[in-house]
Motif scaffolding. Structure first.
Motif, PDB file in Angstrom:
ATOM      1  N   TRP A 106      77.505  47.089   7.622  1.00  0.00           N
ATOM      2  CA  TRP A 106      77.443  48.538   7.714  1.00  0.00           C
ATOM      3  C   TRP A 106      76.845  49.073   6.429  1.00  0.00           C
ATOM      4  CZ3 TRP A 106      78.479  51.666  11.801  1.00  0.00           C
ATOM      5  CH2 TRP A 106      79.191  51.117  12.871  1.00  0.00           C
ATOM      6  N   ILE A 111      76.144  52.955   4.541  1.00  0.00           N
ATOM      7  CA  ILE A 111      76.215  54.416   4.514  1.00  0.00           C
ATOM      8  C   ILE A 111      75.606  54.860   3.196  1.00  0.00           C
ATOM      9  CG2 ILE A 111      77.710  56.451   4.541  1.00  0.00           C
ATOM     10  CD1 ILE A 111      79.756  54.798   6.077  1.00  0.00           C
ATOM     11  N   THR A 156      71.199  61.811   4.735  1.00  0.00           N
ATOM     12  CA  THR A 156      72.378  61.016   5.081  1.00  0.00           C
ATOM     13  C   THR A 156      71.900  59.899   6.009  1.00  0.00           C
ATOM     14  OG1 THR A 156      73.868  62.915   4.960  1.00  0.00           O
ATOM     15  CG2 THR A 156      74.669  60.984   6.143  1.00  0.00           C
ATOM     16  N   ILE A 171      73.152  56.271   8.136  1.00  0.00           N
ATOM     17  CA  ILE A 171      74.175  55.323   8.596  1.00  0.00           C
ATOM     18  C   ILE A 171      73.459  54.196   9.317  1.00  0.00           C
ATOM     19  CG2 ILE A 171      76.218  54.953  10.033  1.00  0.00           C
ATOM     20  CD1 ILE A 171      76.858  57.901   9.761  1.00  0.00           C
ATOM     21  N   TYR A 225      73.780  50.047  10.967  1.00  0.00           N
ATOM     22  CA  TYR A 225      74.610  48.936  11.410  1.00  0.00           C
ATOM     23  C   TYR A 225      73.706  47.758  11.740  1.00  0.00           C
ATOM     24  CZ  TYR A 225      77.624  46.029  14.342  1.00  0.00           C
ATOM     25  OH  TYR A 225      78.317  44.978  14.877  1.00  0.00           O
TER      26      TYR A 225
END
Length: 854
Positions: A526, A528, A568, A570, A572
């Motif tokens: 992950w 972020i 921002t 994110i 995976y």
């Protein structure tokens, strides 16, 4: 309990009844004959003598005929009876007396060896495939030893502590690596293979060692030694289909062994700097099998890294129809940069079974598997099982290094050990942050982690938008051993001295992996990240900040185009055992134009070359205004047919022969978080390396893609083709060395790209004086993208690589819309070492990608 006692006494009785025969091998002058082959006649049980010519074999009670062989000497047999005591025997071998047969020497036009070699060539393929399946046991002992070590290596002084850690004395002499392993090998033609490593021992370490090469077969046309990475062309076998055009052969004579006549043939390369062996190969008369071989590779054989490699093999009959390798010795030497080293890799094969029965799913994706207790066997186990005795220096190496390892392991978490490790790092010196940076480990038995700060000076940049840009970055890394999680935090700060803009962002990555190696391998990551940063319009960062700074200051060529963004991200990532790799990334950007604030260059005349800080070749200043974008990107790639090595605590991939297939889909959402974009684009690529051995290695990447929907597309989301206008080569197989950076960017519904690099790996250059000695290799190829007849680009190049093992120089011709364009040189990295150098980018090229990947 009764079953346990029964098994215990059976085990005890077997060990009591097994005795040893041991001894030494000499020649008739009283000289030692190291690495002689010892075999129990009528079986594949046997051993190898060590470097001091001593051997030992464990046998049950009975009467045996023991055969001793050494290339160049007549084999000798001795009958021995094993009772309740170990028995000592010695062998004295006389030099092999070779007989020249009259029937062969009548032909004065051609040496008799050629007829024998032609017969062996006809049988080669059949013998390579005569055993369709088999299992065998394998014992290996690998030893590397330094004979000389300089006080400095590449200008760096070697401390006494460093020498001690390496295991050498003050003179730089000693064993630096020693390991043994016991394995079982199973194979079924054409391509099923599995090795199960039952036990392994590495001096002074809890590691597992390495077990390669398993087999070196001269029945193959092209012989691979160690790995293709070191010598991708391989080496031509003395009995390859075209061997007579590569080698000269001389019949030395024949000798008799076990009622079979053996022909001894001298092998000599016809030309230097070809991948060829020299030495002696012994071929049986009538059936034309390899009996034994003693062959040498040198720098004149295009051998890389090491100076010489000697391969010695003995083959023995396993039954009335098939022969297999019994003993193999690899001896290599290295003498460069003041370092003098030698190594001996010994393999002893035994207990061949040519009619094995395998479980239904025995052959799977794991080709090498280490037993869970592979490194747990006691010293007494090794003393009874090894088929060759240790030498005195090896016994000492095990005793000293194993004791030190156990002492360090027991005290690893003690306060004294922790304090010692902290002290070894030296004192923290704040001024290091300016040049070398700081990299520290916090040692603790409960809370260990790493942290650091990057070099400020090495990350200095200059561009017309910010002037001098200061970059400060750091990292904090911690591994949670119980769960297998790894956390990585990377804060970044950037400040432009001229525009006085401060940007700060942070990347946080969390990686996990399954610890149960018997389950299917799955890895997850992950990421972020968020903050405010400076980004290139092309997120693949085709130009590095350092190259852009040099070009701008010296020539006024500010090729790198950037904008600021509040973002921002994110992400995976997940990797599956079947070779499937999934990446999902969601990104929000508030994109802000970043205009030039200075035209300073070292030479005033070059300031006129300064261009706007946006892709001016494609858009005007009014076409890039502040806007927002919400993007979702999915990448799926798969490389089918992955094979693995399974250790007790992890599983690693060793690749596949099948290409990698990759597809990307990116969606720009309109209206979400005030997003102004609205588009859909896709891309499909295939890439791989194909080794054609003597003809070289082809590396390729082929792709297609386009926009399905292009209602609202801003320049950062165009399809960009990675150009390069710098003397420094851009990333091979992913860029166009002479193309403009943004002039060809597109939102077309369809485009295609092709990248081809063919590395000749010594072909042709091995025939050119000077080049053949330097091992400089030719590389040829081309790159192209096609959008339509009015927008296409292609380039051809020819170059030299492996210059100092690191560098590559190409001359490139470019063609735009089919018309001859510019040409020029590009300097990059390529070759034995250079091919491993990865191109990196810093803040100016960061696009908010994964902070952690696999």
């Amino acid at each position: 309990m009764r079953t346990f006692l029964l098994l215990f006494f059976i085990f005890l009785s077997v060990n009591i009844s097994a005795q040893k025969i041991w001894g030494t091998v000499f020649n008739d002058k009283g000289e030692l004959l190291p690495y002689s082959s010892i075999t129990v006649k009528g079986t594949t049980i046997g051993a190898s003598a060590n470097n001091r010519a001593r051997f030992s074999i464990a046998l049950a009670k009975g009467t045996y005929t023991v055969v001793c062989q050494h290339i160049g000497y007549a084999a000798k047999e001795k009958e021995i009876t094993i009772t309740n005591q170990d028995e000592e025997i010695s062998f004295v071998l006389a030099e092999q007396k070779l007989v020249l047969k009259e029937v062969l020497v009548k032909n004065t036009d051609e040496d008799p060896a050629y007829a024998i070699i032609r017969s062996a060539i006809k049988k080669r393929e059949g013998y390579g495939k005569e055993v369709s399946a088999f299992t065998c046991d394998l014992y290996t002992k690998d030893m590397m030893k330094l004979r000389k070590l300089p006080k400095k290596i590449f200008g760096r002084k070697l401390t006494d502590e460093s020498r001690q850690d390496m295991g050498v004395d003050t003179m730089g002499q000693g064993i630096i690596y020693l390991s043994e392993s016991i394995s079982t090998i199973a194979t079924v033609l054409p391509d099923k293979f599995k090795m199960e490593v039952k036990s392994s021992r590495v001096s002074g370490s809890g590691g597992f060692g390495f077990t390669f090469p398993t087999f070196i077969s001269f029945y193959q046309n092209n012989v691979t030694v160690f790995t293709e990475r070191l010598n991708p062309r391989g080496f031509v076998s003395p009995i390859a289909d075209g061997a007579i055009s590569y080698y000269r052969f001389k019949f030395l004579g024949s000798f008799w062994e076990n009622g079979k006549e053996i022909n001894s043939i001298r092998v000599t390369p016809r030309r230097n700097y070809e991948p060829l062996f020299s030495g002696v190969i012994n071929i049986t008369e009538g059936d034309w099998r390899i009996h034994s071989a003693d062959l040498l590779l040198t720098k004149k054989s295009q051998l890389e890294i090491i100076d010489t490699l000697q391969i010695t093999q003995f083959h023995v009959p396993v039954n009335n129809e098939a022969w297999r390798i019994k003993n193999q010795l690899l001896h290599f030497s290295y003498n460069q940069f003041g370092i003098d080293a030698v190594a001996n890799f010994v393999s002893v094969y035994s207990n061949y079974n040519l009619q094995p029965v395998f479980a239904k799913k025995y052959f799977d994706k794991v080709i090498i598997k280490y037993d869970t207790g592979v490194n747990k066997k006691p010293k007494t186990y090794w003393d009874t099982i090894r088929p060759m005795p240790l030498e005195k220096e090896e016994i000492k190496d095990y005793r000293v290094k194993d004791s030190l390892y156990e002492l360090r392991k027991d005290s690893m978490l003690s306060r004294q050990s922790i304090d010692s490790l902290k002290k070894k790092q030296g004192k923290l010196k704040p001024y290091q942050v300016f040049w070398s940076g700081i990299n520290r480990t916090h040692y603790s038995n409960t809370n260990q982690y790493r942290w650091g700060i990057g070099s400020l000076i090495q990350k200095l940049e200059y561009n017309p938008a910010e002037g001098v840009a200061l970059n400060a970055s750091g990292f904090l890394e911690k591994v949670f051993k119980k769960t297998g999680h790894e956390l990585l935090v990377r804060p970044n700060i950037r400040y432009g001295l001229n525009n006085m803009h401060l940007n700060a962002w942070v990347d946080i990555g969390l990686r996990t992996r399954d610890l149960d190696t018997d389950e299917r391998l799955r890895r997850h990551a992950w990421n972020i990240s968020g903050g405010k940063r400076v980004t290139q319009f092309n997120k693949e960062s085709p130009i590095t900040p350092l190259i852009n700074s040099i070009n701008t200051l010296f020539f006024g060529d500010n090729f790198m185009k950037t904008y600021e963004n509040i973002f921002t991200h994110i992400g995976y990532s997940k990797r599956f055992e079947n070779g499937l790799h999934l990446n999902v990334n969601a990104l929000y950007e508030d994109r802000i134009p970043l205009n030039n604030t200075t035209k300073y260059t070292f030479f005033k005349k070059d300031s006129v070359n300064i261009t706007p800080n946006y892709p001016f070749e494609k858009i005007s200043a009014t076409e890039f205004t502040r806007h927002q974008a919400v993007l979702l990107s999915i990448d799926i790639s798969i490389k089918p047919g992955q094979k693995f090595i399974q250790f007790p605590n992890r599983k690693i991939s060793i690749g596949s022969k099948i290409p990698t297939f990759s597809i990307n889909y990116t969606r720009g959402f309109n209206g979400i978080l005030s997003s102004d974009v609205n588009f859909d684009k896709w891309r499909f690529t295939i890439f791989d390396d194909k080794n054609f051995k003597l003809a070289g290695t082809l590396k390729y990447k082929i792709g297609v893609g386009g926009f399905i929907n292009r209602r609202s597309v801003f320049i950062p989301d165009y399809q960009h083709f990675n150009g390069n206008r710098s003397l420094a080569a851009s990333e091979y197989l992913n860029s166009f060395q002479l193309a403009a950076y943004y002039a060809n960017s597109t939102i077309a519904s369809f485009y295609s790209i092709v990248h081809l690099d063919h590395h000749l790996n010594g072909l042709l250059t091995n025939k050119i004086p000077v080049f053949n000695r330097l091992n400089w290799n030719l590389v040829v190829g081309g790159n192209a993208f096609i959008i339509n007849e009015n927008n296409n680009y292609s380039e051809l190049f020819v170059g030299l690589e492996n210059i100092l093992k690191i560098f590559r120089v190409d001359f490139v011709w470019a063609f735009q819309e089919g018309r001859r364009g510019i040409s020029g040189f590009r300097i990059g990295t390529g070759g034995l070492i250079g091919a491993s150098v990865k191109r990196t980018s810093t803040s100016g090229g960061s696009g908010g990608g994964n902070a952690m990947s696999f």
